[in-house]
Design a protein around this motif. Structure first.
Motif, mmCIF file in Angstrom:
data_model
loop_
_atom_site.group_PDB
_atom_site.id
_atom_site.type_symbol
_atom_site.label_atom_id
_atom_site.label_comp_id
_atom_site.label_asym_id
_atom_site.label_seq_id
_atom_site.Cartn_x
_atom_site.Cartn_y
_atom_site.Cartn_z
ATOM 1 N N GLU A 131 -11.898 8.609 4.588
ATOM 2 C CA GLU A 131 -11.528 8.547 6.007
ATOM 3 C C GLU A 131 -10.021 8.468 6.223
ATOM 4 O O GLU A 131 -9.513 8.857 7.262
ATOM 5 C CB GLU A 131 -12.192 7.332 6.671
ATOM 6 N N THR A 132 -9.318 7.923 5.228
ATOM 7 C CA THR A 132 -7.875 7.756 5.406
ATOM 8 C C THR A 132 -7.088 8.988 4.945
ATOM 9 O O THR A 132 -5.871 8.920 4.788
ATOM 10 C CB THR A 132 -7.378 6.521 4.627
ATOM 11 N N LEU B 126 -5.896 11.752 6.262
ATOM 12 C CA LEU B 126 -4.728 12.200 7.020
ATOM 13 C C LEU B 126 -3.631 11.130 7.045
ATOM 14 O O LEU B 126 -2.438 11.453 7.013
ATOM 15 C CB LEU B 126 -5.135 12.589 8.448
ATOM 16 N N ALA B 127 -4.046 9.863 7.069
ATOM 17 C CA ALA B 127 -3.061 8.774 7.003
ATOM 18 C C ALA B 127 -2.337 8.819 5.658
ATOM 19 O O ALA B 127 -1.104 8.766 5.596
ATOM 20 C CB ALA B 127 -3.750 7.427 7.199
ATOM 21 N N THR C 54 -0.031 11.728 5.561
ATOM 22 C CA THR C 54 1.117 11.515 6.451
ATOM 23 C C THR C 54 2.184 10.679 5.754
ATOM 24 O O THR C 54 3.370 10.993 5.783
ATOM 25 C CB THR C 54 0.664 10.809 7.746
ATOM 26 N N ARG C 55 1.730 9.624 5.080
ATOM 27 C CA ARG C 55 2.659 8.761 4.367
ATOM 28 C C ARG C 55 3.327 9.512 3.219
ATOM 29 O O ARG C 55 4.523 9.385 2.986
ATOM 30 C CB ARG C 55 1.896 7.548 3.827
ATOM 31 N N ARG D 90 3.745 12.772 3.040
ATOM 32 C CA ARG D 90 4.650 13.754 3.651
ATOM 33 C C ARG D 90 5.982 13.095 4.026
ATOM 34 O O ARG D 90 7.052 13.655 3.774
ATOM 35 C CB ARG D 90 4.004 14.342 4.905
ATOM 36 N N ASN D 91 5.918 11.902 4.626
ATOM 37 C CA ASN D 91 7.155 11.194 4.975
ATOM 38 C C ASN D 91 8.040 11.034 3.744
ATOM 39 O O ASN D 91 9.254 11.199 3.812
ATOM 40 C CB ASN D 91 6.841 9.808 5.556
ATOM 41 N N ASP E 178 -2.534 8.962 -2.243
ATOM 42 C CA ASP E 178 -2.437 7.562 -1.820
ATOM 43 C C ASP E 178 -1.524 6.726 -2.719
ATOM 44 O O ASP E 178 -1.387 5.524 -2.519
ATOM 45 C CB ASP E 178 -3.826 6.922 -1.699
ATOM 46 N N ASN F 177 -4.108 2.221 -3.813
ATOM 47 C CA ASN F 177 -5.292 2.826 -3.188
ATOM 48 C C ASN F 177 -5.401 2.298 -1.775
ATOM 49 O O ASN F 177 -5.115 1.126 -1.525
ATOM 50 C CB ASN F 177 -6.567 2.445 -3.945
ATOM 51 N N THR F 178 -5.822 3.156 -0.874
ATOM 52 C CA THR F 178 -5.990 2.713 0.506
ATOM 53 C C THR F 178 -7.406 2.186 0.685
ATOM 54 O O THR F 178 -8.368 2.801 0.215
ATOM 55 C CB THR F 178 -5.715 3.880 1.470
ATOM 56 N N ARG F 179 -7.517 1.027 1.318
ATOM 57 C CA ARG F 179 -8.823 0.399 1.491
ATOM 58 C C ARG F 179 -9.710 1.247 2.397
ATOM 59 O O ARG F 179 -9.219 1.917 3.309
ATOM 60 C CB ARG F 179 -8.639 -0.998 2.104
ATOM 61 N N ILE G 229 -12.332 2.171 5.329
ATOM 62 C CA ILE G 229 -12.283 1.769 6.731
ATOM 63 C C ILE G 229 -13.603 1.118 7.140
ATOM 64 O O ILE G 229 -14.677 1.624 6.821
ATOM 65 C CB ILE G 229 -12.009 3.009 7.612
ATOM 66 N N GLN H 50 -7.469 13.941 14.981
ATOM 67 C CA GLN H 50 -6.108 13.572 14.564
ATOM 68 C C GLN H 50 -6.080 12.367 13.639
ATOM 69 O O GLN H 50 -5.027 12.015 13.111
ATOM 70 C CB GLN H 50 -5.252 13.230 15.785
ATOM 71 N N VAL H 51 -7.240 11.684 13.491
ATOM 72 C CA VAL H 51 -7.265 10.452 12.687
ATOM 73 C C VAL H 51 -7.285 10.803 11.202
ATOM 74 O O VAL H 51 -8.055 11.659 10.788
ATOM 75 C CB VAL H 51 -8.471 9.571 13.063
#
Lengths: 331, 331
Positions: free
Chosen positions: A90-91, A93-94, A97-98, A100-101, A190, A304-306, A308, A330-331
């Motif tokens: 689920e994460t 795109l988040a 995004t990170r 990509r930054n 991630d 690792n991203t937790r 959701i 967009q999420v």
């Protein structure tokens, strides 16, 4: 009369001469004036541009950072960053995004993003296009029997194998059009990257290695180095691994990879053996190039991203509320 | 003899005149030549600097992004970003590194980082100094009875309350020296930020609001907006909250905050009521300013970084191996 006529002509000639001289000098003066004015204008523009530049240099870290690479930009080897990405997370795109930054700050890279999907999704297509990065967008679906179910351990099945191979295949297929001085780095979406890592990687001759935090059930694993050679490994498991190293802990010179067509990942090898499987095709341990100050600096964390929590969705139904699809996309 | 003498003098005068004229014209020519040469040189420099600039503009996203803000840079309100950070979280430095990478791309911010500690740790001091960002480094320890134990739910006790208040106090104490047109944003170190968020925030008149992904046990929560006003909330719980919004979902104009000395967070309010507690001091719902295209765009994700598995440390002991403290300090 003759003399006076001669005098008259003489006067005309002298007068004409002085008239021409005056015009000539005036023109010369005007040219000089013009040239000086043009010079002053250009000088002012130059000074303005310089102060523009200087101010920026002071106020923006990315600009002063990028300026370091400017002079030798054309000579910089390209870093090909291979990132498998999965829309079952689920994460996604988040995480992207990170990443990509972070990648925005790294000069001269090509981001090869491989979706775990039968097709390139509109979501990731849009994301990549808007990123304005140099990228290659690919897709390769993991077969059903290899997908990790929510009740299975994340390490119970190999992850990203087919996607990373797809990235390697793209490099082989396009070997004529890419930078043969380039370097390949397998970077998950991630992980956390210190941008200094990429400049360590860039000049890899064969295979370079460095420490990685949060792997092997430790705070970090690392190659132990002496006199620029890898002499051992700091790790707590898997002595049978020829290369006890995480995916984020090495980079490969592109020419070396292309010279070994059989070098790739495999779904058939044991857990934790992907890295060793690939590297065994390419190099022996004593040829590895230690980076990050003899493998004593941490420039990458295997974060690792937790997952959701979505318990609220049941309540939404009871409240007769629905997500807005435009926003959800967009999420 | 007299006439010939006169003729001689006349010749001398005429000759002298022409000599002076020649010198004068030659000088004029040289000046013109010099001026033109200076102009050409400066022009070449200007062109070089322009092409330098243009090339950069093309090759580096951060530069072309930053350039957008250059003209009005002095007029930009400062964004004060208040971030509580906790060294009991093993991923602290990784989270901060990722956030720093993002903040590097945002012009004109001040990062107020408050450690949950009795003192400013050397680790974070070094990290902030090396970041070259504008920052304020503070510390405030959470009392023992409010620390969340590993067997307790992360939401069982309020988090970051004292640290955020410390940040607010710093702004109040330094109100004379800071940008009164500025804006305050409470940004946790493990969230994910699209850099467009900061430009949405920057011109907050009172309190601005926008959607946040991964909060309230949903994929997103958001204010529902109509004609530039908040008319409701998309959420699945907590109808008793006057402002059902996450910490990452609002920004406050600095002048408004300073005008209300009692506005702060509290350890005494119910779970999920921190945001409402603060905002109730400052504003009513119908005054809120919807951002992010009438609250339809996702620019922030409330991501969490997964805890680190350290089962390998027992094996390390058995193998008589130890972490290198110099490296551990960088993790």
């Amino acid at each position: 009369m003759r003399l006076s006529r001669r005098k008259f002509y003489k006067s005309i000639v002298v007068l004409g001469f002085f008239l021409l001289l005056t015009i000539f000098i005036t023109n010369l003066y005007l040219s000089l004036f013009e040239a000086e004015e043009k010079y002053e204008q250009t000088k002012r523009k130059l000074e303005a541009l310089h102060s523009y530049f200087d101010k920026f240099h002071n106020l923006s870290y990315p600009i002063s950072y990028s300026l370091k690479f400017y002079e030798k930009y054309n000579q910089l080897p390209i870093i090909y960053i291979i990132t498998p990405t999965n829309n079952r997370v689920e994460t996604q795109l988040a995480d992207l995004t990170r990443m990509r930054n972070t990648l925005w700050l790294v000069p001269k890279i090509v981001w090869i993003l491989i979706e775990d999907s039968t097709f390139k999704t509109p979501k990731i297509t849009k994301f990549l296009k808007e990123s304005q990065l140099s990228y290659v967008h690919l897709s390769e679906q993991t077969p059903d029997d290899l997908i990790i179910r929510s009740n299975e351990k994340t390490w119970s099945k190999p992850r990203g194998v087919l996607q990373r191979n797809k990235g390697i295949d793209w490099l082989r297929e396009n070997s004529k059009d890419i930078d043969s001085n380039g370097v390949i780095f397998f970077a998950d979406d991630d992980n956390t990257y210190d941008i200094r890592l990429f400049e360590e990687i860039r000049y890899t001759q064969k295979v370079s290695v460095w420490p990685v935090a949060f792997v092997g059930e430790l705070m970090y694993e690392r190659p132990i180095c002496k006199n620029g050679k890898v002499t051992g490994w700091f790790r707590s498991w898997g002595d049978s691994r020829p290369f006890p190293i995480d995916m984020a802990g090495f980079a490969i010179n592109l020419r070396l990879l292309l010279a070994h067509p059989s070098a790739r990942f495999s779904n058939l090898v044991q857990r934790g053996m992907q890295e060793s499987h690939l590297l065994s095709h390419l190099i022996s341990v004593n040829e590895l190039e230690p980076k990050a100050d003899n493998c004593t600096k941490i420039f990458v964390w295997h974060t690792n991203t937790r997952k959701i929590l979505r318990f609220g969705e049941k309540r939404l139904q009871q409240m007769n509320l629905k997500y807005d699809q435009y926003i959800l996309d967009q999420v």
